[in-house]
Design an enzyme around this catalytic site. Structure first.
Site, PDB file in Angstrom:
ATOM      1  N   GLN A 189      20.305  -0.264  79.093  1.00  0.00           N
ATOM      2  CA  GLN A 189      19.417   0.651  79.801  1.00  0.00           C
ATOM      3  C   GLN A 189      17.945   0.287  79.565  1.00  0.00           C
ATOM      4  O   GLN A 189      17.066   0.875  80.177  1.00  0.00           O
ATOM      5  CB  GLN A 189      19.647   2.084  79.310  1.00  0.00           C
ATOM      6  CG  GLN A 189      21.049   2.605  79.569  1.00  0.00           C
ATOM      7  CD  GLN A 189      21.329   3.965  78.951  1.00  0.00           C
ATOM      8  OE1 GLN A 189      22.359   4.167  78.353  1.00  0.00           O
ATOM      9  NE2 GLN A 189      20.420   4.924  79.109  1.00  0.00           N
ATOM     10  N   GLU A 204      18.924  15.108  83.181  1.00  0.00           N
ATOM     11  CA  GLU A 204      19.663  15.626  82.032  1.00  0.00           C
ATOM     12  C   GLU A 204      19.617  17.136  81.893  1.00  0.00           C
ATOM     13  O   GLU A 204      20.297  17.703  81.034  1.00  0.00           O
ATOM     14  CB  GLU A 204      19.107  14.954  80.770  1.00  0.00           C
ATOM     15  CG  GLU A 204      19.334  13.447  80.817  1.00  0.00           C
ATOM     16  CD  GLU A 204      18.399  12.665  79.920  1.00  0.00           C
ATOM     17  OE1 GLU A 204      17.317  13.183  79.588  1.00  0.00           O
ATOM     18  OE2 GLU A 204      18.757  11.538  79.555  1.00  0.00           O
ATOM     19  N   ARG A 212      23.183  11.906  77.590  1.00  0.00           N
ATOM     20  CA  ARG A 212      22.504  12.484  78.743  1.00  0.00           C
ATOM     21  C   ARG A 212      21.551  13.607  78.314  1.00  0.00           C
ATOM     22  O   ARG A 212      21.667  14.733  78.798  1.00  0.00           O
ATOM     23  CB  ARG A 212      23.541  13.001  79.733  1.00  0.00           C
ATOM     24  CG  ARG A 212      22.967  13.168  81.125  1.00  0.00           C
ATOM     25  CD  ARG A 212      24.062  13.374  82.147  1.00  0.00           C
ATOM     26  NE  ARG A 212      23.452  13.448  83.457  1.00  0.00           N
ATOM     27  CZ  ARG A 212      24.093  13.191  84.587  1.00  0.00           C
ATOM     28  NH1 ARG A 212      25.352  12.834  84.564  1.00  0.00           N
ATOM     29  NH2 ARG A 212      23.477  13.282  85.729  1.00  0.00           N
ATOM     30  N   CYS A 213      20.673  13.304  77.371  1.00  0.00           N
ATOM     31  CA  CYS A 213      19.665  14.307  77.024  1.00  0.00           C
ATOM     32  C   CYS A 213      18.497  13.633  76.368  1.00  0.00           C
ATOM     33  O   CYS A 213      18.589  12.523  75.888  1.00  0.00           O
ATOM     34  CB  CYS A 213      20.244  15.394  76.126  1.00  0.00           C
ATOM     35  SG  CYS A 213      19.990  15.144  74.365  1.00  0.00           S
TER      36      CYS A 213
END
Lengths: 148, 788, 316, 164
Positions: free
Chosen positions: B222, B742, B372-373
């Protein structure tokens, strides 16, 4: 994982005790177990095979015996390494003997089993079943051996 | 808000269909396992079956006898190159391959290199490793006890298992409020260890060219640029300096934070490629992915709220134990060892707050990455939104009403939180009103009362979260010292078509579309004519990558700024072409026209052509701009979620009957994509709330190491999400946009947990630990005598 | 995940398959492969030979004849789900098939494979216990029938001998007044059961239970028959509390303390729970699982009674 | 370990390869035939990323041996499209935003194809049940359901058009 089994054998306590401190006879009463070599007075090399349907695991390792004659309590520490990355097994088993009568003896087996690796991970409680089964068979064989 | 551009240009506000979709829909995506190279070899990894122990011996002889197995790399081999340890993104260290001790189950122990996947797998099965097992430390509380063994004996001066202590806020002032408060409520809660479980696992293809001494690594990352820098730091001493490394991040099958770190497998593959001079591919299987890759969460929190008798919140106090596994391998900004946990005062105005976190080592895989945060905001929101419900029940108020009475009023923005954040903008009541209206809140409360009379268990859960996204302003945010700006490079070709490159990397978020729309919005070029590229460090400008919902707040803003630079140049060219002064021009997306004479106009395409063919005197030819954007602040999206659950009194099963999510992420670039992000985020909130958990037994076994036991929700468990939005633009973003990817993962778990607790509140239940499994619920029902 | 090396054999006839099994060392029979292949990929099973019976003709039929529903070795779960006879007359089988793994796995997974695997977590065994099915094993000496109660020996262990293939399952055709149901509690779609209960009830003309079958899933080392629970239900009459019969009944309940329907069902369900021997794992505690055996048995009895009542003679 | 000649017809084209007994069908498709649209996600038949049609039946190709597929007609994502590049189902996924990272998408498409072949107008519950063996981590499934419904509606409308 902790396991406890208690059973009564129709045999004198001396005989039962003699059985439980004899590595060869104990191994013979544990399905899949074998003693291959005596290292010293209390330590043996051996192996343990566990097979459940299509799945089988084999462990090689050492077994140490520690006896407490006075209290008629025998401890066994068995440590094994699984083949083909199957992980390790470590069992601490204590058997104690109490005479209930001249020909009646109560045996208590307490074991703590730690198994690591894929069988413990994926087993859906399989190792618990297997251990329970193994100790049940052990007690059955002991009862049968000594009663005869 | 109506879009400013036409459907042809398709700028902001249009639900443009995604440009990346046709290739994915036709099976033409390029994911990591789709790459091959002539002569490519395969790496497969031998992993530890035990959680903690000494390596007595590694016997590779049988493996090397297998046809196709070429080499087995061990820690000792890497030690010769000083490549057996590497830094984590939090400046801790972790092993690439161990030389003497394994620290968690599934840790990499040796790498088998072979001519095929199948031979490599056979090689792995044939490597015999003898271990001397030790008793692992699995409980983080026990890890801090005096008699706990010190796990990181490799670290000089490390005398216990504490990694760091961090705190924020004014302890004394907060304690004082607690001492004098009318009401104090307290909950202990665990946000358990979970795993992103992207459907594509991790992998790489390392291709070292021994002639040129150049390394290309195709990998599922990523953050390709940051990874290149890390690789240069790890392997610079063996000749792999940064200009000799190219990292290419191809199409990624889901990331969610799990593809930020550098995993040992990557380094082993690179080492193997360098040693053997051949391309080497490594692809994890699912069990490796779940058991060894970075986890998320694992915060044990002891939270307290002080309030007055009416339920007005006065202060918050949280003490946290963070289980980091055997290494602190978070990917958090270096100033924030507990990430952005200090957002824990959330949507509520209060006098003071104090939060502290102790991080500890245990015999679990390293990590602490996000699922996802944005760096621990999920833990913070879960903690606050849960305990606010406890407070509501304690003072006898409806949880929605209690929230409303404590919201930061919209006039208070920009708002300075007690723990040091400056919230950009918000209108929390508007989101609450909309959510209540959509779900029919009052009717549900009536239904619940009726059902309760009949002994049926139904609950309504509310969560009004505030997110903190877009790291970040360079004054506060860096990873390994690299400032957390991001970048865009926009180049308009003579025919009026453009290419735009960014320092981020999409993993499904639709950057190829969203970024094209941003450029379209600013330049008036059709988004269809803007080609977006990311992920190749040789071509894209340096950036920190995509995670923490930072792409739109940082790289998106960089795209805006670069496009605006181009537009400024285009204005000069337009003035030249129209033979008027720049001040006489008017801009409508795509067209410069002369004020008062709208028929006198040139298009942006005309300007682009002229930039290469007909320039004003003295102007530099070409039409391109690069921007490295350092945001002035983070963005603070928010929302209110309301969830309705029904509980089966026989089995303890929880079913989510309805779930309404109202989000506010400022101005929206692509409504379709934003809604898709929220749907996905909600489902990744449902998972941890009800199903997902990475558990270990006391012997160190990972009990959720495959999808048999790591329970990712299917279409059957997932409810039909209902979404809505309000729009409160961010004053700190050039488009008024905020991040969004998110929010839903953050907001959903407490909404669901609150609904379950709400269903049981009349039985005296104040808290349920997530995941709220049926057996847990049944245990509560049984203990209170209401199980059927 | 890569399977270990093995040799693969695809016999074209049952005889050939049996010959291969007799000749080959360490051979494993595969039909759909949906249980075996994952075990191979995990390298938990490492047979030297796989005998794939997938191409053996004549093993893929479901038919109702001679008083039995006969399910061949290669009948997939999907084929069972789509079979009209099963849907009309054996809803308990449909219940069972529909909760196994997921639809894609069911496209290849077979009923016989599910049973022959000997996994107490599999769903069909409990249903076969409830239905009092017979397993037909074919070996070198021909066919032999094994009653379901003699079939399951323990964890992954069955009465099948090496060299034998489970070629058919025979389920006695249900009487006119009968009904059954299978209920499974799972953590999510595709999961093994936390607990499962199969109940099949046969009633006489009067509505009295003449035979009850209750099987339980994943609650011990092997699939379990809840015999004591069956006994509680057998001979009892449920429902139909209208008219004279109902009035008599209520009087009897009041005077002679005859248990009510609910009390009987609760007693049977408790007996089912008492027959279990679960272990604690991530699906729940021993206490939870025992109670789920009870809850699911209760629900399955109700559903079975409903179905039995709905099955009029005309409906067949 | 024996080698076997295996012939499969993939998307209408016949291929013969000599393979090991243990070669998985998914590896035959991806590695030998270079059709990389079919993905691998879990190895234990839970995720469905590897779903292909085997004689029209959606099948998890990571849990089938290549030798088991000898003689079969295989359909993969690469074979779905007509000349214009996208069929109604693919178009539905694009229109309804039924995909994000795209990794589970080929499997979803193959399961959806088989569902629509068997049931031209499935309900939401039927669609959810049909795709319950295909995990998606990005979309939350709502839009995948809509994508299948889109294809069903479009196919019905096209069929009605032809009848006229």
């Amino acid at each position: 994982m902790k396991i406890q089994e208690k059973f009564t054998v129709n045999a004198p306590a001396d005989e039962v005790w003699a059985f439980l401190i004899d590595p060869e006879r104990v191994a013979a009463a544990l399905p899949g177990a074998k003693i291959t070599e005596k290292v010293d007075e209390n330590t043996y090399k051996g192996g343990m095979g566990v097979s459940v349907g299509p799945v089988s695991a084999a462990y090689d390792g050492t077994v140490e015996f520690m006896l407490d004659e006075e209290n008629r309590s025998a401890s066994v520490r068995a440590r094994g390494q699984g083949k083909a990355g199957m992980g390790n097994a470590d069992m601490q088993m204590t058997s104690s003997v109490v005479a209930l009568g001249p020909d009646e003896t109560e045996v208590t087996v307490e074991a703590s089993v730690a198994v690591t690796g894929i069988l413990a991970q994926l087993g859906r409680g399989m190792m618990q079943h297997v251990s329970k089964r193994m100790f049940k068979q052990f007690t059955e064989i002991v009862e049968k051996e000594l009663a005869s | 808000m109506a879009p400013r551009t036409s459907a042809k240009i398709c700028g902001m506000g249009h639900s443009m269909k995604r440009k990346e979709d046709p290739r994915f829909l036709q099976g033409k995506g390029n994911y990591i396992d789709d790459f091959t190279r002539p002569g490519m070899l395969w790496l497969d990894i031998v992993r530890s079956p035990i959680a903690y122990g000494k390596i007595v011996n590694i016997d590779t002889s049988k493996a090397l006898e297998i046809d196709g197995v070429l080499a087995v790399l061990t820690g000792k081999d890497l030690e010769a190159y000083n490549l057996h340890w590497m830094p984590t993104l939090m400046s801790d260290t972790q092993m690439v391959l161990p030389t003497d001790t394994v620290m968690y189950q599934a840790q990499e122990v040796a790498g088998v290199i072979a001519t095929s996947r199948y031979a490599a797998a056979d090689g792995v099965a044939a490597v015999e490793v003898e271990y001397e097992a030790m008793t692992p430390v699995m409980d983080p509380f026990k890890a801090l006890e005096d008699d706990a063994p010190v796990l990181r004996t490799d670290k000089e001066g490390q005398e216990d298992n504490l990694i760091w202590h961090w705190e924020a806020g004014d302890k004394e002032a907060t304690d004082k409020i607690f001492d004098e408060a009318d009401v104090v409520v307290r909950e202990k809660m665990h946000v358990p260890r979970i795993h992103v479980a992207s459907i594509e696992t991790c992998g790489c293809l390392a291709d070292f060219n021994p002639v040129e001494g150049h390394l290309t690594v195709y990998m599922t990352t990523q953050a390709p640029h940051a990874i290149r820098t890390v690789l240069a730091l790890v392997a610079g001493h063996v000749g792999l300096s940064e200009e000799k490394i190219r990292v290419v991040s191809p199409d990624i099958g889901g990331g969610f934070g799990g593809k930020v770190p550098v995993y040992p497998g990557y380094v082993i593959a690179i080492a193997a490629s360098v040693v053997l001079g051949k391309p080497v591919k490594w692809i994890e299987d699912r069990m490796e992915n779940l058991q060894a890759d970075s986890f998320a969460r694992d915060y044990h929190m002891d939270a307290e709220v002080a309030a007055d008798a009416s339920g007005k919140i006065r202060a918050l106090r949280i003490k946290t134990l963070a289980d980091h596994g055997y290494a602190d391998a978070q990917a958090a900004p270096s100033k924030f060892p507990a990430g952005l946990f200090s957002i824990c005062t959330g949507s509520y105005d209060m006098e003071n707050a104090y939060a502290e976190v102790d991080a500890v080592y245990t015999n679990k895989p390293p990590g602490g990455v996000a699922y996802r945060c944005s760096f621990r905001v999920t833990e913070a929101v879960h903690c606050l939104e849960r305990i606010v419900d406890t407070l509501a029940h304690k003072v006898g108020k409806d949880p929605a009403q209690l929230r409303e009475e404590n919201f930061i009023p919209k006039e208070a923005f920009p708002y300075h939180s007690p723990l040091g954040w400056e919230y950009d903008s918000g209108d929390y009541q508007a989101a609450m009103d909309k959510a209540k209206e959509m779900i029919g809140y009052d009717d549900l409360r009536r239904e619940q009362a009726e059902k309760r009379e009949r002994g049926e268990l139904m609950g309504i859960g509310v969560c009004s979260f505030t997110e903190v996204l877009g790291a970040g302003p360079s004054k506060d945010f860096d990873i390994l010292g690299i400032k957390m700006f991001d970048s865009a490079e926009v180049r308009v070709h003579p025919t009026g078509k453009a290419i735009a490159r960014f320092g981020t990397k999409s993993q499904g978020q639709g950057h190829e579309t969203t970024y094209a729309q941003i450029i379209a919005e600013e330049l008036g070029l059709p988004a269809a004519h803007v080609q977006v590229e990311e992920g190749d460090t040789d071509t894209a400008p340096y950036g920190l990558g995509t995670y923490a919902s930072r792409s739109t707040p940082t790289a998106g803003a960089a795209g805006v700024m670069a496009a605006r630079q181009i537009r400024e140049k285009a204005a000069k060219i337009a003035a030249h072409l129209l033979e008027v002064g720049e001040e006489d021009l008017e801009w409508e997306p795509g067209t410069f026209s002369v004020k008062g004479a709208p028929d006198k106009s040139v298009s942006i395409q005309d300007c682009a052509f002229a930039a290469y063919t007909n320039l004003p005197e003295g102007m530099e030819p070409g039409m391109e701009a690069t921007n490295y954007y350092d945001p002035p602040n983070l963005t603070f999206p928010f929302g209110t979620y309301i969830c309705v659950v029904d509980i089966d009194r026989g089995t303890g099963e929880v079913s989510v009957r309805r779930f309404v999510a109202v989000d506010d992420c400022g101005n929206i670039i692509n409504p379709m994509i934003v809604q898709g992000q929220i749907h996905g985020g909600l489902t990744q909130g449902l998972g941890p709330a009800l199903y997902e958990e990475m558990t270990y037994d006391e012997d160190g076994n990972n009990l959720a190491g495959s999808f048999m036991d790591y329970l990712v929700p299917t279409a059957v468990e997932t409810p039909a999400w209902e979404t809505g939005h309000t729009v409160t633009p961010s004053p700190h973003h050039p488009l008024g946009a905020k991040g969004v990817g998110e929010s839903a993962t953050v907001g959903a778990p407490p909404a669901i947990a609150n609904a379950v607790v709400d269903a049981l509140a009349h039985l005296g239940v104040t808290h349920m630990e997530i995941p709220i499994r049926p057996d847990r619920v049944w245990g509560v029902l049984n203990a209170r005598g209401v199980a059927k | 995940m890569i399977p270990p090396p093995f040799d693969y054999h695809a016999p074209g006839s049952l005889e050939e398959a049996l010959t291969l099994l007799g000749r080959l060392d360490d051979a494993k029979v595969m039909s759909g492969g949906q249980s075996l292949l994952p075990m191979l990929k995990l390298r938990l099973a490492t047979p030297a030979n796989i005998v794939d019976i997938g191409r053996v003709p004549g093993l893929d039929s479901i038919s109702e004849e001679g008083g039995y529903l006969r399910i061949g070795a290669l009948v997939t779960e999907t084929a069972l789900e789509e079979n009209a006879t099963v849907a009309a007359r054996y809803p308990i089988l449909l219940d069972t098939a529909k909760v196994i793994a997921d639809p894609l796995v069911r496209n290849r997974a077979t009923i016989c494979g599910n049973v022959a695997h000997g996994d107490p977590a599999n769903d069909h065994p409990a249903t076969m216990i409830a239905l009092r099915a017979t397993m037909v094993a074919t070996g070198p000496d021909g066919e032999r029938s094994i009653g379901v109660d003699d079939f399951f020996h323990g964890l992954f262990m069955t009465a099948l001998q090496p060299g034998e293939i489970l070629t058919e399952i025979r389920i006695p055709s249900p009487g006119q007044h009968s009904g059954g149901a299978y209920l499974k509690l799972e953590r999510k779609v595709g999961d093994y059961a936390v607990a499962g209960a199969a109940v099949h009830l046969t009633l006489d003309e009067e509505g009295t239970v003449t035979q009850a079958g209750i099987g339980l899933t994943n609650l011990g080392m092997a699939p379990i028959r809840a015999s004591a629970a069956e006994e509680v239900l057998t001979g009892q009459h449920f429902g139909d509390h209208s008219g004279l019969r109902g009035a008599f009944r209520r009087v009897r309940e009041a005077i002679a303390r005859t248990p009510s329907d609910d009390e009987l069902i609760a007693a049977a369900s408790q007996a089912a729970a008492d027959a279990t021997d679960p272990v604690a794992d991530r699906r729940g505690s021993v206490d939870y699982k025992r109670n789920m055996a009870r809850v699911l048995t209760t629900r399955a009895i109700h559903k079975a009674l409903e179905r039995a009542a709905a099955r009029t003679p005309a409906g067949g | 370990m024996a080698r076997h000649n295996v012939t499969v017809t993939v998307n209408g084209e016949a291929h013969t390869r000599e393979v090991d007994s243990r070669l998985l069908l998914v590896h035959l498709i991806r590695d030998e035939l270079a059709l990389t649209g079919t993905h691998i996600g879990c190895d234990t038949t839970h995720c469905g990323a590897c779903t292909v049609l085997v004689d029209g039946v959606p099948t998890k190709s990571c849990t089938v041996l290549a030798v088991q597929a000898d003689g079969a007609e295989i359909g993969t994502v690469e074979g779905l499209a007509g000349a214009d590049g996208m069929n109604a189902l693919q178009e539905g996924f694009m229109q309804e935003h039924g995909l994000q990272c795209g990794f589970c998408t080929p499997g979803m498409l193959m399961t959806g194809t088989a569902l629509l072949a068997a049931n031209a107008n499935p309900s939401e519950a039927e669609i959810r049940e049909a795709i319950s063996g295909n995990l998606c981590r990005c979309t939350g499934y709502v839009n995948i359901v809509k994508a299948v419904q889109y294809a069903a509606a479009k196919t019905a409308a096209d069929g009605a058009g032809e009848d006229n």
